[in-house]
Design a protein around this motif. Structure first.
Motif, mmCIF file in Angstrom:
data_model
loop_
_atom_site.group_PDB
_atom_site.id
_atom_site.type_symbol
_atom_site.label_atom_id
_atom_site.label_comp_id
_atom_site.label_asym_id
_atom_site.label_seq_id
_atom_site.Cartn_x
_atom_site.Cartn_y
_atom_site.Cartn_z
ATOM 1 N N PRO A 169 0.935 -1.214 0.086
ATOM 2 C CA PRO A 169 0.049 0.130 0.009
ATOM 3 C C PRO A 169 0.949 1.206 0.082
ATOM 4 N N ILE A 170 0.328 2.345 -0.541
ATOM 5 C CA ILE A 170 1.104 3.841 -0.579
ATOM 6 C C ILE A 170 0.896 4.084 0.832
ATOM 7 N N GLY A 171 2.165 4.728 1.355
ATOM 8 C CA GLY A 171 2.259 5.399 2.688
ATOM 9 C C GLY A 171 2.582 6.740 2.522
ATOM 10 N N ILE A 172 2.074 7.554 3.652
ATOM 11 C CA ILE A 172 2.640 8.920 3.745
ATOM 12 C C ILE A 172 2.756 9.132 4.859
ATOM 13 N N GLY A 173 3.774 10.339 5.199
ATOM 14 C CA GLY A 173 4.066 10.713 6.567
ATOM 15 C C GLY A 173 2.986 11.272 7.493
ATOM 16 N N GLU A 174 3.715 11.478 8.674
ATOM 17 C CA GLU A 174 2.713 11.993 9.755
ATOM 18 C C GLU A 174 2.361 13.437 9.426
ATOM 19 N N ARG A 175 1.079 13.932 9.890
ATOM 20 C CA ARG A 175 0.845 15.277 9.506
ATOM 21 C C ARG A 175 1.320 16.322 10.545
ATOM 22 N N GLU A 176 1.391 17.466 10.268
ATOM 23 C CA GLU A 176 1.654 18.475 11.026
ATOM 24 C C GLU A 176 0.405 19.258 11.388
ATOM 25 N N GLU A 177 0.330 19.299 12.627
ATOM 26 C CA GLU A 177 -0.850 20.279 13.203
ATOM 27 C C GLU A 177 -0.944 21.716 12.534
ATOM 28 N N PRO A 178 -2.061 22.127 12.035
ATOM 29 C CA PRO A 178 -1.969 23.515 11.584
ATOM 30 C C PRO A 178 -1.823 24.498 12.816
ATOM 31 N N GLU A 179 -1.291 25.639 12.300
ATOM 32 C CA GLU A 179 -1.053 26.825 13.190
ATOM 33 C C GLU A 179 -2.678 27.233 13.495
ATOM 34 N N PRO A 180 -3.148 27.702 14.498
ATOM 35 C CA PRO A 180 -4.241 28.277 15.299
ATOM 36 C C PRO A 180 -4.853 29.150 14.311
ATOM 37 N N ASN A 181 -3.694 30.221 13.838
ATOM 38 C CA ASN A 181 -4.131 31.383 13.180
ATOM 39 C C ASN A 181 -4.607 30.872 11.735
ATOM 40 N N GLN A 182 -3.981 29.752 11.350
ATOM 41 C CA GLN A 182 -4.432 29.190 9.941
ATOM 42 C C GLN A 182 -5.969 28.812 10.011
ATOM 43 N N LYS A 183 -6.180 27.826 10.946
ATOM 44 C CA LYS A 183 -7.643 27.627 11.523
ATOM 45 C C LYS A 183 -8.612 28.571 11.490
ATOM 46 N N GLU A 184 -8.200 29.570 12.180
ATOM 47 C CA GLU A 184 -9.085 30.729 12.419
ATOM 48 C C GLU A 184 -9.327 31.251 11.274
ATOM 49 N N ARG A 185 -8.596 31.588 10.306
ATOM 50 C CA ARG A 185 -8.709 32.035 8.867
ATOM 51 C C ARG A 185 -9.766 31.523 8.242
ATOM 52 N N TRP A 186 -9.377 30.174 8.114
ATOM 53 C CA TRP A 186 -10.339 29.336 7.439
ATOM 54 C C TRP A 186 -11.793 29.205 7.810
ATOM 55 N N ARG A 187 -11.625 29.067 9.492
ATOM 56 C CA ARG A 187 -13.133 29.074 9.949
ATOM 57 C C ARG A 187 -13.848 30.509 9.918
ATOM 58 N N ALA A 188 -13.295 31.477 9.678
ATOM 59 C CA ALA A 188 -13.956 32.679 9.369
ATOM 60 C C ALA A 188 -14.576 32.617 8.054
ATOM 61 N N ARG A 189 -14.053 31.970 6.935
ATOM 62 C CA ARG A 189 -14.344 31.841 5.782
ATOM 63 C C ARG A 189 -15.260 30.803 5.561
ATOM 64 N N PHE A 190 -15.380 29.936 6.050
ATOM 65 C CA PHE A 190 -15.987 28.678 5.873
ATOM 66 C C PHE A 190 -16.834 27.820 7.042
ATOM 67 N N GLY A 191 -16.659 28.372 8.182
ATOM 68 C CA GLY A 191 -17.110 27.789 9.360
ATOM 69 C C GLY A 191 -16.463 26.590 9.507
#
Length: 368
Positions: A169-191
């Protein structure tokens, strides 16, 4: 030091989707296991010297012709012979007819692996001709790899070589948690209660069915990728469908953190695996995908990690979205199951280790 030569038609910096990502993961992931990796690929302009990409090397030959997704290069033959001399294993990534020709012309003396990523779907008219080349090639290589048992069982090409097919199977690396300000920017746009699609907007991604399902249900949908819908018969887009445009890896993780589920409506076998599904599983999100006989149903297990529906069916897709929206606790359990399945089967280090074992095996068996 073991030297591996990967052979594929595109690579960084021109392309970093799908197969090029798999090659990059293998090349970088095996560096610390005593493996030196090289990639032979085509580009608009050839280069006489290799280019370092991380800890591996890319060798570019000029692309002379591109027709029916088959890139060709006259200069590839000389460069291939040169690189093959010092390679311990040649790793071909299919489909790409030139790779078959290179092996049959100048690569048979070396241990070889062919990863069969996908059948030819869109260019089916050329398949009878290509099959006359492909089957002799597959008989000559030392090992054949499919990325899922689902694909190996449903591919008419692989059916003729099934006894020699290994599943990695294809494998991928572990994710990096997004910065809080990035999440808030997208939350303000899309909920934070939207259904998310991430990927290139290609003909086989099923986006018309997703947009129609969104129209019928009124549920919010975010589509991350280029907004070029020229390949789709879409005349108007409802207000609850939002296009983010192309996003960075960091922004993609922020969107995955916010969405309530990941929807992947690909409806043709051109979608051979669905790395985007792995990214959703890694983020512990429930998934919706279509049963098309490929690796998508190997990643997303119906009723366990998400919902699997019939392809080309906006009503079924809308019903699956509605069910997840109205059953948040069950959706959360599916997301947790998806994360556990990712940890068990789809980690990059496990893929790299499996290929390293295969490389050593084909070296030993080729000598015999």
């Amino acid at each position: 030091m073991m030297k591996i030569l990967h052979v594929y038609k595109v690579y960084l910096p021109e392309n970093f989707t799908g197969i090029p990502r798999v090659i990059h993961t293998l090349a970088e992931g095996l560096t610390h296991k005593g493996v030196e990796s090289h990639v032979l690929t085509l580009a608009a302009k050839g280069r006489s010297e290799p280019e370092a990409i991380g800890s591996h090397y890319a060798h570019y030959v000029r692309r002379d012709l591109h027709i029916a997704s088959a890139s060709l290069s006259a200069s590839a033959f000389g460069r291939f012979r040169q690189l093959a001399k010092s390679a311990d294993v040649i790793h071909y990534h299919l489909p790409w007819p030139l790779a078959d020709i290179l092996h049959l012309a100048a690569g048979r003396k070396k241990p070889s692996v062919a990863t069969y990523h996908s059948d030819i779907v869109k260019q089916r008219l050329v398949l009878p001709i290509y099959s006359r080349l492909l089957h002799p090639f597959l008989r000559k290589v030392d090992a054949i790899v499919a990325t899922s048992s689902n694909y190996a069982e449903t591919s008419e090409i692989l059916a003729k070589h099934r006894s020699r097919v290994s599943i990695i199977p294809i494998g991928i690396g572990e994710r990096e948690e997004p910065e809080p300000n990035q999440k808030e920017r997208w939350r303000a746009r899309f909920g934070d209660s939207f259904f998310l699609f991430v990927g290139s907007l290609r003909y086989y991604k099923g986006l018309p069915f997703l947009i129609e399902a969104a129209r019928r249900t009124g549920l919010p949908v975010v589509i991350a990728g280029s907004r070029d819908l020229a390949d789709f018969d879409i005349h108007d887009v409802p207000e609850n469908v939002h296009f983010s445009g192309e996003v960075s890896e960091e922004d993609k993780e922020a969107l995955l953190s916010l969405c309530q589920a990941f929807v992947f409506p690909s409806h043709l076998r051109s979608e051979a695996f669905g790395v985007a599904l792995l990214e959703a599983a890694r983020a512990a999100k429930p998934m919706i995908s279509c049963e098309i006989g490929t690796g998508t149903s190997f990643v997303n297990i119906a009723g366990e990690t998400g919902l699997v529906i019939a392809p080309r069916d906006p009503e079924a897709l809308g019903g699956a979205m509605t069910w997840l929206a109205h059953n948040p606790q069950e959706a959360q359990k599916m997301g947790a199951n998806a994360r556990r399945r990712f940890e068990r089967l789809f980690r990059a280090e496990d893929m790299c280790a499996a290929y390293l074992r295969l490389y050593h095996r084909v070296v030993a068996t080729h000598r015999q």
